[in-house]
Design an enzyme around this catalytic site. Structure first.
Site, PDB file in Angstrom:
ATOM      1  N   PHE A 166      24.834 -10.734  45.441  1.00  0.00           N
ATOM      2  CA  PHE A 166      25.649  -9.529  45.297  1.00  0.00           C
ATOM      3  C   PHE A 166      25.331  -8.753  44.029  1.00  0.00           C
ATOM      4  CE2 PHE A 166      28.176 -12.323  42.611  1.00  0.00           C
ATOM      5  CZ  PHE A 166      28.834 -11.483  41.715  1.00  0.00           C
ATOM      6  N   LYS A 167      24.813  -9.438  43.033  1.00  0.00           N
ATOM      7  CA  LYS A 167      24.586  -8.784  41.750  1.00  0.00           C
ATOM      8  C   LYS A 167      23.415  -7.815  41.771  1.00  0.00           C
ATOM      9  CE  LYS A 167      26.974 -12.493  39.432  1.00  0.00           C
ATOM     10  NZ  LYS A 167      26.977 -13.624  38.518  1.00  0.00           N
TER      11      LYS A 167
END
Length: 435
Positions: free
Chosen positions: A106-107
């Site tokens: 997700f980062k």
């Protein structure tokens, strides 16, 4: 838009200064003066918009006063060159798959946005000299930031990670890159790594000799863009006719991810409530129960990216809710799972649905199983591809997991890292050799 510090001693800071500095001079975290509400017309048509179109509208509310429209649109569209699909796991429970970016975590969203925004400011000012990005990682942040900034002119990245406490595949993603990326293997915990980064920002000698900034979720350009996918997840739920009474569950470590979601709610995102899922490092869960925030040393768990004993972004949550425990509890509930429970969830979910969870997503999925009320539809954030935790997940399931081609490429590289103690004097001495 101006920014102020959560510690209350700094205000009137520009976006550029907030992004480049990362941390306020009073050691607080930057917050925008205003969180703009989006018009109802946006939510009326949101299910008809693409991920990029939705993200640009959200980005404009945060950054539109400081970045020209054409540049901001390019930053957003370049950042989001991949999809974030909503996948049904079982009745009323959906996975928002945030692992389709370059490092399968997700980062990628926040790291790619920040690298492009910082590059924009460097080109705009053309001041010369290197910007040094310091980032502490418990797993996925390091790979996302390193790959987001890889080869960007004028920027040098130092990734600090706890020795032996990230998965081998995660480690490969930031120790094999070279170029402008330096991996630093710290003999300690994630909290030690985070402390070294924060201490560097506060050191006058270092700051006099090097331009330092952070790419952790303490940086506003890292955590605010994470709001994009909350709006997109809601849009996909609306397309299915299931947007009423939606609940979002966030596997939570340093609390940047859920804070971005809370910002989205303040902007008008019609989410009923949030659930913060903790592993054994359940500092926030205990705060919800008691009203007392008691940070403690983190312990290593199966869901290693959530192994945080003093979540930095808790300061933003407090600020957002005026330090009111009751206001926080009204919109956020919590839960906590130990390694045995996480493993059991991964196994049972695969057995009954065929869906393979990563250890962090497993916490989010189980929290929905345990906490959804009648009539609610739940989204949990599947924050990383399960293959990033290959040995752990394969051992739990007793079956092989296919490794995506992107991960296979990282695993071919040669590890390059610098050994470091957890003492700041040693880290400072190392940085001064790079000044």
């Amino acid at each position: 838009m101006k920014y102020y510090s959560t510690n209350g001693k700094v205000s009137g800071i520009s976006l550029e200064e907030a992004v480049v500095k990362g941390l306020a001079s009073d050691k607080g975290l930057f917050m925008p003066d205003v969180i703009k509400a989006l018009p109802q017309s946006f939510f009326d048509e949101i299910d008809k918009l693409s991920f990029q179109e939705i993200a640009y509208r959200v980005a404009d509310a945060f950054f539109g006063e400081d970045v020209d429209a054409e540049s901001l649109k390019k930053i957003v569209y370049d950042t989001l060159s991949f999809d974030v699909p909503l996948v049904k796991v079982e009745e009323n429970i959906y996975s928002l798959e945030l692992f389709h970016g370059p490092t399968l975590a997700f980062k990628d969203v926040g790291a790619r946005f920040m690298s492009r925004l910082l590059g924009y400011f460097i080109r705009k000012e053309n001041k010369g000299g290197l910007v040094n990005v310091l980032v502490a990682t418990s797993g996925d942040t390091g790979s996302a930031v390193a790959n987001g900034f890889l080869g960007v002119d004028g920027i040098r990245v130092f990734v600090l990670y706890p020795k032996g406490k990230v998965s081998k595949i995660q480690e490969c993603q930031f120790t094999t890159l070279g170029k402008n990326i330096t991996a630093i293997e710290v003999d300690g915990t994630f909290d030690d790594c985070q402390r070294l980064v924060k201490s560097a920002f506060m050191d006058d000698e270092l700051n006099a000799k090097m331009k330092l900034t952070s790419a952790n979720s303490i940086n506003v350009a890292r955590f605010l863009p994470q709001a994009f996918y909350y709006f997109y997840g809601y849009a996909q739920l609306k397309r299915l006719g299931l947007a009423d009474n939606s609940v979002i569950c966030v596997p939570s470590g340093n609390f940047g991810n859920i804070t971005a979601g809370l910002f989205g709610k303040r902007m008008g995102l019609p989410v009923k409530r949030f659930i913060a899922a903790n592993n054994k490092n359940d500092i926030f869960y205990q705060y919800l129960l008691t009203g007392v925030y008691s940070p403690r040393p983190s312990v290593a768990t199966l869901a290693n990216a959530m192994d945080v004993g003093d979540p930095s972004n808790f300061a933003r949550v407090l600020d957002l809710y005026g330090n009111s425990h009751s206001a926080i509890c009204a919109e956020i509930s919590g839960c906590t799972y130990n390694d045995e429970q996480i493993a059991a969830t991964i196994k049972e979910c695969h057995r009954t649905t065929g869906y393979i969870l990563d250890p962090h997503g497993a916490c989010g999925y189980q929290a929905l199983k345990d906490g959804l009320k009648p009539g609610e539809t739940g989204i949990f954030l599947e924050t990383a591809h399960p293959a990033k935790f290959l040995e752990k997940v394969e051992a739990i399931l007793g079956t092989k997991i296919e490794i995506p081609q992107k991960l296979q490429e990282f695993m071919k590289g040669t590890k390059q890292s610098v050994d470091m103690t957890k003492e700041f004097t040693d880290f400072k001495a190392f940085l001064l050799t790079k000044a």
